[in-house]
Design a protein around this motif. Sequence first.
Motif, short mmCIF file in Angstrom:
data_model
loop_
_atom_site.label_atom_id
_atom_site.label_comp_id
_atom_site.label_asym_id
_atom_site.label_seq_id
_atom_site.Cartn_x
_atom_site.Cartn_y
_atom_site.Cartn_z
N GLY A 104 0.80 -1.22 0.00
CA GLY A 104 0.00 0.00 0.00
C GLY A 104 0.82 1.25 0.00
O GLY A 104 0.27 2.35 -0.10
N PHE A 106 2.11 4.47 0.26
CA PHE A 106 1.86 5.72 0.92
C PHE A 106 0.49 5.75 1.58
O PHE A 106 0.28 6.48 2.55
CB PHE A 106 1.97 6.80 -0.15
CG PHE A 106 1.98 8.18 0.35
CD1 PHE A 106 2.92 8.59 1.27
CD2 PHE A 106 1.06 9.10 -0.12
CE1 PHE A 106 2.93 9.88 1.72
CE2 PHE A 106 1.08 10.39 0.33
CZ PHE A 106 2.01 10.78 1.24
N THR A 107 -0.45 4.92 1.04
CA THR A 107 -1.82 5.01 1.54
C THR A 107 -1.91 4.61 3.01
O THR A 107 -2.74 5.13 3.74
CB THR A 107 -2.74 4.08 0.74
OG1 THR A 107 -2.15 2.78 0.69
CG2 THR A 107 -2.95 4.58 -0.65
N MET A 110 -1.23 7.57 5.16
CA MET A 110 -2.34 8.52 5.05
C MET A 110 -3.57 8.03 5.80
O MET A 110 -4.27 8.81 6.45
CB MET A 110 -2.69 8.70 3.57
CG MET A 110 -1.65 9.37 2.75
SD MET A 110 -1.56 11.12 3.07
CE MET A 110 -3.01 11.67 2.21
#
Lengths: 136, 482, 108
Positions: A104, A106-107, A110
């Motif tokens: 995933g 960077f998600t 975040m």
Amino acid sequence: MDLIVKQVTKIVFPFMVLYGFYIALHGHLTPGGGFAAGAIIGSAFALLVIAFDEQDVEHKLTVHELIDLKSVAGFFMILIIGKMGYSFRAVLIESQTLFNLWSGGFTIIMNVAGTFMVSSAIVLIIYSIEKEAWKK
Amino acid sequence: MTYFNMIVPVLLAAVFFITITSGRHKHYHLSFALGGVVLSAIFILLDFSKIVSDKIMVYYQLGWKPPLGITFSVDLLNYVVCLLLIFVAVSALAISRTEIRDDKREFYALFMLFLLGLFGAAMTGDIFNLFVFFEIFSIASYALVSYTGRKKAVLSSIKYLIMGSFSTSLILLGIVFVYGSLGTLNMADIASKMALSSTTATILGFGLLISGFMFKAAIAPFHAWKPSVIRDTPLSLGLMFTASGTIIGLYAIFRLVVTVGNLNLSGMLIALSFVTMVLGAVLALQTTNLKKLLAYSAISQTGYVLLAFGLLSYAGFVYHMINLVLIDIILFIVAYVVIKHFGTSDLDKMGGLGVGNPVLFGSALVAVSALAGLPLFNGFSSKLLIYQAGIQVFPIATLIAMLVSVLTLAYSSKMLNMIFFSNRKDSGVVNIDYDLKIIMVTIAVFCVVLGIFQGYFTGLMEIIAGSGLDRELYIKTVLGLI
Amino acid sequence: MKAVQHNSFKDQKVIVIGLLAVFASVLFYSVSGLHVFGVIEKGSVSEQYLLEGSNLTGSTNIVNSIVWDLRGFDTMGEEIVFFTAALGVALATRRMVPKKKKKVKVKV
């Protein structure tokens, strides 16, 4: 609130928070993500605020601390979103395989940051309104 | 290396520092707010050489190239809007220093979020992102209108909330139609696809978007929120609403109609601008409340800017937008000082300040002369451009604009007379803080300079407006085709 | 007098309903110009999102990859909206509490 609600809240509360974090950390694999996780954790704290009286809650969490918490998460998010954050993305994705928990890119970061912001906003709103009820 | 992309994080950081500072430390909040604004100003000014050489600066948020991700694109037009926002923000903070005494923490946090929304909306190159930033500053403003906590203020806040939510939903509906028909959200991409594959849905989407932005700029059918909101808020916020809210709305309309859509809406814009100008001026003549008068005056001047737009005099559009902001800053500072002195905003209870206050009177005189469009002041320079364009395209427009100019002179001299002379002999010397005095005099000097060197500035405004007109360059630079 | 008022109110209602009908019909007419639902349009952003989204972001949940990475800046903006709303609620509820000392000094 009466004794039953208080006791059940005490038992359920940690599981709700845990479930919220599960949703947040699996956001890139399963339905859900930051907003849903934030709503779940926020409602856990909202339950706490509603179930217990002013005396019980006031010394544990105050509005000011909640605003602080939220801002810290927000600031965390800006730092990521600013110049430095996304440049790590290529490196992260390189090291990961799809469908793993550790994927995933960077998600995942975040999602966690978003969870903090949404949950503390919900608590802040509920607390501000509930405080009015305590005054009466 | 560009710096303008740091403005949103810097303002958010300012919000962060304001919210973590406890309410006991009374004067830290203002310092953090001012620090955020000053840093933004520095970042904007550092980009000056870059914007002159490159014409358009582009920043890819999170590193995604358009049309995939969100782009910030700044050309000379945005740049000027950002500079104006900084002027307004500094003046509003200077007014708020003595005006805001309670709940500083919430006030300044929301104030900075308001500013963040304005800056983001001014710099973004993506229509959904534009909507998001509009929403940020709208929601901050709904909360701030009820700041005084009085019944009237809360009522007008609720009224504004309902009307504002309606307008934001119009913007969202417009975005749905534009995205649904063109399949993209990036402004430059929309501009490039507009010529090839636009349908009725696209045009409807643009119509809805423009009517949503007209609400924020308080243009005629959507102006009703403004007077009551300005009446009930502190004047520092009133300045933010009147000056910066208006220019952002106008800027967004300009960007969408000219750069992105390349639509020809002259007839509609001219018709709306007539209604706005005349309505604002007539209502300003009737009212005796200083704050409401300023609100109506701003509505009327917004009509002028829209008229310049409709007559395709883009230099006049930019010029009058700048003048509107400068004049509003002076008038709001004067209004704040005067209202503080008399303790009321009712013009009937004022009077007699003309004798002992040369600085105040001089600044007010400059502002009023510029507002009415007397020669040698900046209002005249921009109105001249509008008149000239009107004579070439549509002479009745010039006639109506001149007529409204007379009305403007009437209501502004009424205001000047009631504050400074009226029936009273002498109301003593008004105590003005140094910061307010400096800002007032500086802006007044700007007004005169912009009026005297008219030829030079007209050329400059043409360059600024020209950067918004150059669609080819915009599309190619933002999409990275060069 | 009362009857007249009643009549004008009725007229207003008719006008409002008529305007809404016109607006609705324009909307329905325009919907035909939108892309067909469920079909990937060539050259649109959604095509790129759906086909390349997972590889670009490393997230197999396409919705999550769009919301939190590809358009993550928008999402951050929405979070700020939420933050603003919460601060606004805090300001509004605090203001409604009647104060012991009369301390509202902002002159209107």
